[in-house]
Design an enzyme around this catalytic site. Structure first.
Site, short mmCIF file in Angstrom:
data_model
loop_
_atom_site.label_atom_id
_atom_site.label_comp_id
_atom_site.label_asym_id
_atom_site.label_seq_id
_atom_site.Cartn_x
_atom_site.Cartn_y
_atom_site.Cartn_z
N GLU A 143 38.01 55.61 97.41
CA GLU A 143 38.50 56.31 96.22
C GLU A 143 39.66 55.55 95.58
O GLU A 143 40.71 55.36 96.20
CB GLU A 143 38.99 57.72 96.59
N GLU A 242 40.29 69.57 93.63
CA GLU A 242 41.47 69.07 94.34
C GLU A 242 42.68 69.16 93.41
O GLU A 242 43.17 68.16 92.90
CB GLU A 242 41.25 67.63 94.82
#
Length: 260
Positions: A143, A242
């Site tokens: 990521e 998130e």
């Protein structure tokens, strides 16, 4: 229609962690993700998932010494043994939790260290980890994370991540595309979605409002437009929520109800 997973590390902070599974299920989530499971025995987490009809879709491999500021070991030469032990532990949890994805954090680039040994260590560690994960059908994710929230993080841009995939060449290595980080580092989010989603190498998406990292109906990104685009591009994976709720988590889920 997008499928949304509750990130229990950020959502429901008004509850103790183990009580967040019930809260997410009560709000209609069918899947969860979180940063790390290692503070709890796997059987405790498995029981919470089963009790509330939830699927575990993602968690992170051990990042090193989080309290000391470490944010992954994959790019750090000389830490290979610790990295491999962490991957082994993560895969054991993934098997117990029936979790098909693990995020492997790259790490903070040491100040003054040349780029080449970091890149070499990163790719070699990912190749080894992907081979271990493939044995149990697990996909590893990398990521890009913005350097404002995580100064010095080794992997910050989408192109860099996809170049790593090409260099490693593992079919079970994909990109975790967090649109919050993407907007801060690169912007032009819809163009990046059009560029990378059709290739099938984005294995997970995460969202938050920019810049405060709050609910996605707040801030500079038009998530209604982006969700429709994600659907149009044929993405069928999970979208992890998130973000840090402005107040009580459930009260801020009006945006989610619109997309159900």
């Amino acid at each position: 229609m997008p499928r949304f997973a509750a990130n229990l590390s950020m959502l429901y902070p008004e509850h103790d962690f183990l009580d967040r599974f019930a809260a997410a299920a009560a709000d209609g989530f069918s899947a969860v993700e979180y940063l790390f499971p290692y503070a709890y025995p796997a059987e405790v987490l498995t029981r919470r998932l089963a009790e509330h009809g939830l699927q575990q879709v993602l968690f992170n491999a051990p990042p090193g010494d989080w309290a000391a500021g470490e944010r992954g070991l994959a790019c750090l030469p000389g830490r290979e043994a610790e990295f491999r032990a962490g991957i082994t532990e993560a895969l054991a949890y993934a098997a117990a939790l029936a979790c098909p994805r693990l995020h492997v954090m790259a790490g903070i680039a040491p100040a003054g260290m040349p780029w080449e040994p970091l890149q070499a260590a990163y790719q070699a560690n990912l190749a080894w980890a992907a081979a271990q994960a493939a044995r149990q059908g697990v996909t590893l994710l990398i990521e890009p994370i913005n350097g404002r929230d995580m100064p010095g993080y080794f992997l910050q841009r989408q192109q860099q991540a996809h170049e790593v995939l090409a260099a490693v060449g593992a079919a079970n290595l994909s990109v975790q595309m967090d649109l919050y980080h993407l907007q801060i580092v690169e912007g032009d989010v819809s163009t990046r979605l059009r560029q990378y989603l059709p290739g099938g190498r984005v294995g997970h998406i995460q969202i938050a409002g920019v810049p405060e990292r709050q609910e996605p109906d707040r801030g500079e990104l038009n998530y209604d437009y982006l969700f429709a685009l994600i659907d149009e591009l044929g993405y069928t994976g999970w979208i992890g929520c998130e973000y840090r709720p402005r107040a009580a988590t459930s009260a801020g889920l009006g945006w989610l109800q619109r997309w159900r």
